[in-house]
Design an enzyme around this catalytic site. Sequence first.
Site, short mmCIF file in Angstrom:
data_model
loop_
_atom_site.label_atom_id
_atom_site.label_comp_id
_atom_site.label_asym_id
_atom_site.label_seq_id
_atom_site.Cartn_x
_atom_site.Cartn_y
_atom_site.Cartn_z
N SER A 2 0.82 -1.21 0.00
CA SER A 2 0.00 0.00 0.00
C SER A 2 0.86 1.27 0.00
O SER A 2 1.56 1.54 -0.96
CB SER A 2 -0.95 -0.04 1.21
OG SER A 2 -1.90 0.98 1.16
N ASP B 152 10.71 5.23 -9.65
CA ASP B 152 10.37 5.70 -10.99
C ASP B 152 11.09 6.99 -11.35
O ASP B 152 11.35 7.26 -12.53
CB ASP B 152 8.85 5.90 -11.11
CG ASP B 152 8.11 4.58 -11.28
OD1 ASP B 152 8.77 3.52 -11.28
OD2 ASP B 152 6.87 4.60 -11.38
N LYS C 131 -0.45 -4.23 -3.47
CA LYS C 131 -1.78 -3.70 -3.10
C LYS C 131 -1.93 -2.33 -3.76
O LYS C 131 -1.52 -1.31 -3.21
CB LYS C 131 -1.93 -3.59 -1.60
CG LYS C 131 -3.30 -3.09 -1.15
CD LYS C 131 -3.39 -3.06 0.37
CE LYS C 131 -4.73 -2.51 0.82
NZ LYS C 131 -4.88 -1.06 0.50
#
Length: 458
Positions: free
Chosen positions: A326, A337, A351
């Site tokens: 999460s 990223d 999740k």
Amino acid sequence: MLNIGSIFIFTFLALPIFTNGDWVHTVRGMEKNTLRWVIPVALLAVLASQFATRADWRAMFSLDYWQSLARYGMVMRIVESDFVHADEVDFQELTDVALRAAVRSLDSYSEYMTPDDYVEFDMAANQEYVGVGIEVGLFSGRIIISQVFEQGSAGVGGILAGDFIVGVDEVDTRDESLSEVIDRIRGESGSMVSIQVERPITAEEHSFNLERRAIALDSVVDVEMATETVGYMRVRQFIDETDLEMVSALQLLKSEGMQGLIIDLRGNPGGRVDIAVRMSEIFLDEGQEILTMQSRRGVEEVFYAEATLDANHQPLVVLIDGNSASASEIFSGALRDHARAVLVGDKSYGKGSVQSVYSFPDGDGLKLTSARYLLPSGEAINGTGVYPNVTVERSTEEAILLMLQAHHLRNMSDDAFAEVFGFAPVEDSQRIVAEQMLDALIGATELGSVLDVAAEGQ
């Protein structure tokens, strides 16, 4: 011609009658107090029709929606009037069971909570609980204190991690289960409990009288300098003020000479999205995307990093594993990223959804999946997880041993630990690689060159 509101009323009152003759008899035999809840609900449908031009209201007050409510209400009314043991039925409990089952069927993350459930959920979400400040588990069939929290009375009283619980309130618990012992230790805030332990180093038994009290656990822990230049911190969960705890930890480590940082998110189940966003802002540049949330109707909300006075631009490694979920994945995925951090460890849990929490006047609550999120790269990680830059697999056995020894070694030498637990302390292979990567990052000019070297070595 019937308008939408009239159709709702007609359906709500007449649908059961059209089903079969038994329903007709039941409806005609309704008492006045039954109509007291039937009519107001039907009147709400009239009000709903006034908003029928709005897509969200049309979805909420659909024909199926009201038919379902009508069916449930009629079943409960028949149970109340005709069930042979109706006097023994707790209709509140019956409704709780129905709501639990209904919401649980939606997905594995949505949950209806009774008032007691909601209190426990709220305390857990904020790392708060009532107790003496210990964490217990099983080791070789015995109940062991695996961690002692400084905020609790146990730590002040002298209980140590590694002590075996042998009694509670002078009752021998050696043959009791873990859950039975936990139930004995639990109690109301302000009450007292005595815990009898066996200290493995000396094999002596000690008794401690401890006060149960509300404890708020820190979410950023084990803050230390791993080497002369590498700082380390473990984030247990993303809760209220975790970002502030991280800022304080960063200031402390910088004052001790930190040039690069390891953030350990292994075992972190997540928490609040807004806290994950704030923590990401500490390490990202203003304007960089953190995540995109997509709600039920395709509405997208993009979160971008805002400028912060607590910005940190030092080299960064983040540890993740299969239990990082999460908010942990939002934070680590955004940093990966944007090539802001090197991720080391195992693939995360996966999740990729967000739950909203609703509280109701009676104290009950609802946790409902309300959106899914995408990483800055556009990747949806639900069911797949965030992949690390550097994969370091860890066996289940190693993970268990590391968890067991994590807090005991603070109170024991390596030799004493091996004598008590039957194995020598194991090394944390993932953390070792993280420290090596950070050493390389501190001396590197570009992140890409470090990752190339790491890829060649795998």
